[in-house]
Every structure is written in C-alpha cells, then in structure tokens.
Design a protein around this motif. Structure first.
Motif, PDB file in Angstrom:
ATOM      1  N   ALA A 216       0.830  -1.468  -0.004  1.00 27.66           N
ATOM      2  CA  ALA A 216      -0.248   0.138  -0.085  1.00 27.66           C
ATOM      3  C   ALA A 216       0.822   1.324   0.558  1.00 27.66           C
ATOM      4  CB  ALA A 216      -0.593  -0.212   0.999  1.00 27.66           C
ATOM      5  N   LEU A 217       2.058   1.072   0.112  1.00 29.51           N
ATOM      6  CA  LEU A 217       2.730   2.777   1.046  1.00 29.51           C
ATOM      7  C   LEU A 217       4.163   2.255   0.034  1.00 29.51           C
ATOM      8  CD1 LEU A 217       2.236   2.731   4.275  1.00 29.51           C
ATOM      9  CD2 LEU A 217       1.389   3.867   3.074  1.00 29.51           C
ATOM     10  N   GLY A 218       4.571   3.840  -1.091  1.00 31.79           N
ATOM     11  CA  GLY A 218       4.892   4.382  -1.882  1.00 31.79           C
ATOM     12  C   GLY A 218       5.938   4.160  -0.632  1.00 31.79           C
ATOM     13  N   SER A 219       7.451   4.856  -2.173  1.00 33.05           N
ATOM     14  CA  SER A 219       9.034   5.655  -1.861  1.00 33.05           C
ATOM     15  C   SER A 219       8.515   6.594  -0.478  1.00 33.05           C
ATOM     16  CB  SER A 219       9.262   5.209  -2.985  1.00 33.05           C
ATOM     17  OG  SER A 219       8.451   6.876  -4.066  1.00 33.05           O
ATOM     18  N   GLY A 220       7.516   7.347  -0.358  1.00 32.75           N
ATOM     19  CA  GLY A 220       7.873   8.165   0.513  1.00 32.75           C
ATOM     20  C   GLY A 220       7.579   7.360   1.815  1.00 32.75           C
ATOM     21  N   ILE A 221       7.294   6.943   2.316  1.00 39.81           N
ATOM     22  CA  ILE A 221       8.188   6.279   3.246  1.00 39.81           C
ATOM     23  C   ILE A 221       9.631   5.698   3.506  1.00 39.81           C
ATOM     24  CG2 ILE A 221       5.862   6.401   4.407  1.00 39.81           C
ATOM     25  CD1 ILE A 221       6.909   3.025   4.162  1.00 39.81           C
ATOM     26  N   ASP A 222      10.511   5.611   2.445  1.00 35.60           N
ATOM     27  CA  ASP A 222      11.867   5.223   1.831  1.00 35.60           C
ATOM     28  C   ASP A 222      12.822   5.797   2.934  1.00 35.60           C
ATOM     29  OD1 ASP A 222      10.805   1.991   1.916  1.00 35.60           O
ATOM     30  OD2 ASP A 222      10.404   2.642   0.084  1.00 35.60           O
ATOM     31  N   TYR A 223      12.516   7.329   2.711  1.00 36.24           N
ATOM     32  CA  TYR A 223      13.900   7.749   2.792  1.00 36.24           C
ATOM     33  C   TYR A 223      14.226   7.971   4.735  1.00 36.24           C
ATOM     34  CZ  TYR A 223      10.795  11.018   5.308  1.00 36.24           C
ATOM     35  OH  TYR A 223      10.003  12.207   6.369  1.00 36.24           O
ATOM     36  N   PRO A 224      15.814   8.179   4.697  1.00 41.57           N
ATOM     37  CA  PRO A 224      16.741   8.034   6.190  1.00 41.57           C
ATOM     38  C   PRO A 224      15.849   8.892   6.742  1.00 41.57           C
ATOM     39  CG  PRO A 224      17.859   7.792   4.090  1.00 41.57           C
ATOM     40  CD  PRO A 224      16.330   8.222   3.416  1.00 41.57           C
ATOM     41  N   MET A 225      15.340   8.511   7.772  1.00 41.73           N
ATOM     42  CA  MET A 225      14.813   9.060   8.875  1.00 41.73           C
ATOM     43  C   MET A 225      15.105  10.305  10.390  1.00 41.73           C
ATOM     44  SD  MET A 225      10.943   6.725  10.783  1.00 41.73           S
ATOM     45  CE  MET A 225      12.345   5.730  11.247  1.00 41.73           C
ATOM     46  N   SER A 226      15.276  11.812  10.228  1.00 41.49           N
ATOM     47  CA  SER A 226      16.190  11.881  11.424  1.00 41.49           C
ATOM     48  C   SER A 226      15.412  11.681  12.758  1.00 41.49           C
ATOM     49  CB  SER A 226      15.731  13.639  10.911  1.00 41.49           C
ATOM     50  OG  SER A 226      14.334  13.135  11.879  1.00 41.49           O
ATOM     51  N   ASP A 227      16.584  11.554  13.448  1.00 37.21           N
ATOM     52  CA  ASP A 227      16.280  11.221  14.859  1.00 37.21           C
ATOM     53  C   ASP A 227      14.764  11.408  15.816  1.00 37.21           C
ATOM     54  OD1 ASP A 227      18.595  10.136  15.200  1.00 37.21           O
ATOM     55  OD2 ASP A 227      19.445  11.284  16.546  1.00 37.21           O
ATOM     56  N   ARG A 228      13.944  13.186  15.137  1.00 36.62           N
ATOM     57  CA  ARG A 228      13.229  13.602  15.752  1.00 36.62           C
ATOM     58  C   ARG A 228      11.872  12.875  14.706  1.00 36.62           C
ATOM     59  NH1 ARG A 228       9.128  15.390  16.541  1.00 36.62           N
ATOM     60  NH2 ARG A 228       8.166  17.074  17.616  1.00 36.62           N
ATOM     61  N   GLU A 229      12.042  12.652  13.562  1.00 41.27           N
ATOM     62  CA  GLU A 229      11.087  11.557  12.664  1.00 41.27           C
ATOM     63  C   GLU A 229      10.720   9.998  13.737  1.00 41.27           C
ATOM     64  OE1 GLU A 229      10.486  13.506   8.625  1.00 41.27           O
ATOM     65  OE2 GLU A 229      12.440  12.334   8.729  1.00 41.27           O
ATOM     66  N   PRO A 385      15.304  -0.353  -8.832  1.00 40.98           N
ATOM     67  CA  PRO A 385      16.720   0.341  -7.868  1.00 40.98           C
ATOM     68  C   PRO A 385      16.786   1.642  -7.671  1.00 40.98           C
ATOM     69  CG  PRO A 385      17.071  -1.875  -9.725  1.00 40.98           C
ATOM     70  CD  PRO A 385      15.763  -1.278 -10.103  1.00 40.98           C
ATOM     71  N   LEU A 386      16.633   2.538  -8.768  1.00 42.01           N
ATOM     72  CA  LEU A 386      15.759   3.442  -9.239  1.00 42.01           C
ATOM     73  C   LEU A 386      15.079   4.254  -8.771  1.00 42.01           C
ATOM     74  CD1 LEU A 386      16.958   3.969 -12.878  1.00 42.01           C
ATOM     75  CD2 LEU A 386      18.497   4.103 -10.999  1.00 42.01           C
ATOM     76  N   SER A 387      13.887   3.651  -8.043  1.00 48.31           N
ATOM     77  CA  SER A 387      12.701   4.386  -7.876  1.00 48.31           C
ATOM     78  C   SER A 387      13.464   4.741  -5.988  1.00 48.31           C
ATOM     79  CB  SER A 387      11.688   3.217  -7.817  1.00 48.31           C
ATOM     80  OG  SER A 387      11.493   2.202  -7.103  1.00 48.31           O
ATOM     81  N   GLY A 388      13.842   3.684  -5.763  1.00 44.51           N
ATOM     82  CA  GLY A 388      13.669   4.275  -4.199  1.00 44.51           C
ATOM     83  C   GLY A 388      12.787   3.560  -3.567  1.00 44.51           C
ATOM     84  N   GLN A 389      12.373   2.823  -3.539  1.00 43.28           N
ATOM     85  CA  GLN A 389      10.746   1.920  -2.934  1.00 43.28           C
ATOM     86  C   GLN A 389      11.568   0.405  -2.524  1.00 43.28           C
ATOM     87  OE1 GLN A 389       7.079   2.176  -4.452  1.00 43.28           O
ATOM     88  NE2 GLN A 389       6.343   0.636  -3.847  1.00 43.28           N
TER      89      GLN A 389
END
Length: 422
Positions: A216-229, A385-389
């Motif tokens: 269900a969830l796309g590439s929007g949740i695949d970036y490295p989080m900050s400690d705050r996040e 591999p290029l999508s980041g997902q």
C-alpha cells in the motif's frame, strides 16, 4: 499507538465499553487543569505544583498495538489524569473508508489515570513513566496548551500514521511548553532507518501485516529518518527521552526526564503474539503459488492449451489488489501512498484478463494486455532500483508468476495463430 482491540469477543466488548466511557467523559466533562499557586520559597519553587510525565505502554498483540502507545500523565494534589491523543471510534460513519482514504480523525481526551492504567493492566502490557523536568512556568504553559486542546472545538485532529499521531502530539505539546526543540538521540542501531525499516522492526512477527504495508505504501516512507521523525513510534520515543536534553536560559543542556520507571509490569501473554510460522508467511505462500504456476504452465505448453480458470483467479486477485493501490495513489490523501511503482504490476487493468479470458472474441484484447503487461513488468524490474522504494521479498515470486503466465499465454496464442494460418 492506540487503535481498536479485536482479539476475542469478551476483550473487545470490555474495550468498547471503556473507550465509549472515555469519549463521553471527554465530551461532557472537559477537564480544565490549572497549576497551583507557588510560594516565594526557593525550595518550593523548584518543584512544580503540577507534575507531568510521559507515559509509554508496551506493544500489544494486535497489529495496531505493535509500536506501543504514548500518553501524558498530569498530577496536582489529589488530581491524577491521563491525557490521551489516541482516542477514536470504529463505529463512526464510514470509518474504514475514511481510514483508507487518509481522513481518519482522532481526538484527545482527559480522564482519571486509574482508568487508563486499568485498560493496560487488563491487556497485560507494561507501562513506563518518565517524569518531566519542567519549571513551574513550563508546567503551567503545558497545562494551558492541553486545556486548549481539550476544548470541544480543538480536541479532534486529522491523524497521520507517521507524522501526527499519539506519540508525536504529546512530544509537540512538551516542546511548545519548553519553547524549544528537545534534542533526541536515537540508538545507533537505527542509523539510516527509514519509516519502512522501523515498521519492519516492530512488525517482524507479523509478516502479513508488513506485506500489506509494503503493497500500500510507496517510496514516500523510504528516505532516511531524522532522529526527531523516529519519535513517531511510541517505544522509540520513550527510549530517546532517556537521554534527551533541552537547553535552559543559560544555554546549559539539561535532561528533560528525571528518571524512567516501570509503574505496571507486563505479563508474558500481554505482548505481541508468537511469530507467524515460516510455512504461513507471505514468502511461503508466494513460492507455493510460483511452483503451482510453473506446473500449470508446463502442462499448458505440453497441451498447447491455456488453463483459463487459473488465469481468471490469479488476475482477479492481482486486479483487486491493483484497484486498492490505484485508489490509494489517485484518490487517497495519504501522503505516503504515492508514488507507488507497484502500480506498473498491480493495477485495475489486470481485471481485463479475468473478464475476457473465456470470451473468444476478446482474445485480441487479452493479447494486447499481455504485451503491455510484459513490457510493464520489464520496466518495473529496470526502474525499481532507481525508484528508492523498498521491495518486500515476497513480491519477487508473485511478479515472476505474473510474467510466466503472461509469456505462456502469448506463446500459446501465437502458436495457435500460426497453426491456423498453416
């Protein structure tokens, strides 16, 4: 995080009664709490008349309990209240539709802390308390902020699973009272984690739940989080608060919590359920489906005849999943559902096969779909591999199943057409 419990009928019944009472209490008896007047004594001035703690509940057995839950505890004299940002109602009109669409509304409620504790004692989950190091002025400001939040016109908020939930709201209230951002340091093992990595950590014993999230969830949740996040997960927030600091007026770094204490011990049966056996995991099911598909394909190639009912079932399932993903991408307001590269594989067009596979006049349409689908699967393989997902490993056998069935259909129909011409 707090959601609705649904393990056994009796537990659900009791839980519904408790939460209904809490919501009625929040609506009919909004709690207005104020700080007691402090004296001129320096010793007394150092101890806030109002004591506020961050309270964290351990993970439960249901999917909505796997990250734990956060609340605030407010005490002043004989008053002892829980301020809970995780209240919602499963019976609200169109709850499931609104949840999928990303329009879930949660509310904050204040009620006696003993009621809060009773719920988690009954579930057998541990509860940890972290008293906050607040000056009387900061405690007073926090109470004023909570009081404002508890008013009928302010108590409802638009819930977001990773950005605005029962964990991030209390943290935001504390920071607003401090007038500064709390310096949080996550454990070293979480370095480079994305939201999806954190979810997989907390959901590791529930592979089907994570499988659904990965669909269900796309590439929007695949970036490295900050400690705050990383504070979106209640148990992670509790861990980070142990070493969290804030600067005072003189620029000195002071710990934000006085200590960390367990105020309710959990039971062995109060945590997550036993891990799903390997033979019942999505990967096992996907491999089994791939093996069956290979067997059906070899049989069809030998007979030069397509097993239409098998294609009907597989592509009906894929098409149904594709409709859900398309809804999440194009209609839902969930920020994490789009873009989703899986739409190249799972989309409503898959249903064309199920709708037309038994109709000879639609054969050309199925062939056209097969060509487009095969190209889409190649693009998916090249672009992933290029999508980041991040990929769920169980997707690979399922994508291969799609590719094999499509290639088999195109090959057999091509051979049939060649035989007919000859």
């Amino acid at each position: 995080m707090t959601y609705k419990r649904a393990d056994i009928i009796l537990s659900k019944f009791i839980h519904n009664i408790i939460h209904s009472f809490l919501m009625v209490t929040a609506m009919l008896l909004p709690v207005r709490v104020g700080a007691a007047t402090t004296t001129d004594s320096v010793a007394e001035a150092e101890v806030p008349a109002v004591r506020v703690s961050l309270v964290t509940c351990s993970a439960g057995s249901d999917i909505y309990e796997l990250c734990g839950h956060t609340a605030l505890r407010v005490r002043s004299g004989d008053m002892d209240m829980a301020v809970n940002y995780g209240i919602f109602d499963f019976n609200a009109p169109n709850f499931v539709y609104r949840f999928v669409k990303g329009e879930t509304d949660y509310m904050v409620a204040a009620y006696p802390f003993e009621y809060f504790m009773e719920d988690y004692r009954r579930q057998g989950r541990s509860v940890t308390e972290q008293p906050l190091n607040l000056t009387p002025q900061q405690a007073e400001k926090l109470i004023a902020l909570l009081d404002s939040n508890l008013r009928p016109e302010n108590r409802v908020y638009r819930y977001n699973y990773v950005k605005d939930n029962c964990s991030t709201r209390p943290l935001s209230m504390i920071e607003r009272a401090l007038g500064d951002t709390i310096a949080l340091t996550a454990p070293a093992k979480t370095e480079g984690w994305s939201f999806r990595d954190a979810m997989r950590h907390y959901h590791k014993g529930y592979p089907w739940y994570q499988f659904g999230i990965d669909l269900a969830l796309g590439s929007g949740i695949d970036y490295p989080m900050s400690d705050r996040e990383k504070a979106f997960a209640p148990m992670m927030l509790s861990e980070m608060m142990k070493t969290a600091v804030v600067k005072d007026s003189a620029g000195r770094e002071l710990p934000i919590v006085a200590d960390t204490r367990i105020i309710a011990e959990g039971r062995p049966d109060g945590g997550p359920s036993s891990p799903t056996p390997w033979y019942l995991t999505p990967m096992a099911a996907a491999i089994a489906l791939l093996v069956i598909t290979v067997a059906v394909t070899l049989r069809d190639l030998k007979r030069r005849k397509i097993t239409c009912w098998y294609d009907f079932i597989i592509f009906a399932l894929y098409g149904t999943a594709g409709c859900v993903i398309a809804f999440l991408v194009f209609i839902s307001v969930h920020e994490a559902t789009s873009p989703n590269i899986l739409l190249l594989w799972l989309n409503p067009l898959c249903l064309l096969v199920s709708a037309c596979i038994f109709i000879k006049k639609c054969r050309r349409l199925v062939i056209l779909y097969g060509i487009v689908n095969f190209v889409a699967l190649i693009l998916l393989t090249l672009m992933w591999p290029l999508s980041g997902q991040s990929i769920n490993p169980a997707f690979i056998p399922l994508i291969l199943t799609d590719a094999i069935l499509t290639a088999r259909y195109l090959y057999i129909t091509r051979c049939d057409e060649k035989t007919t011409r000859d």
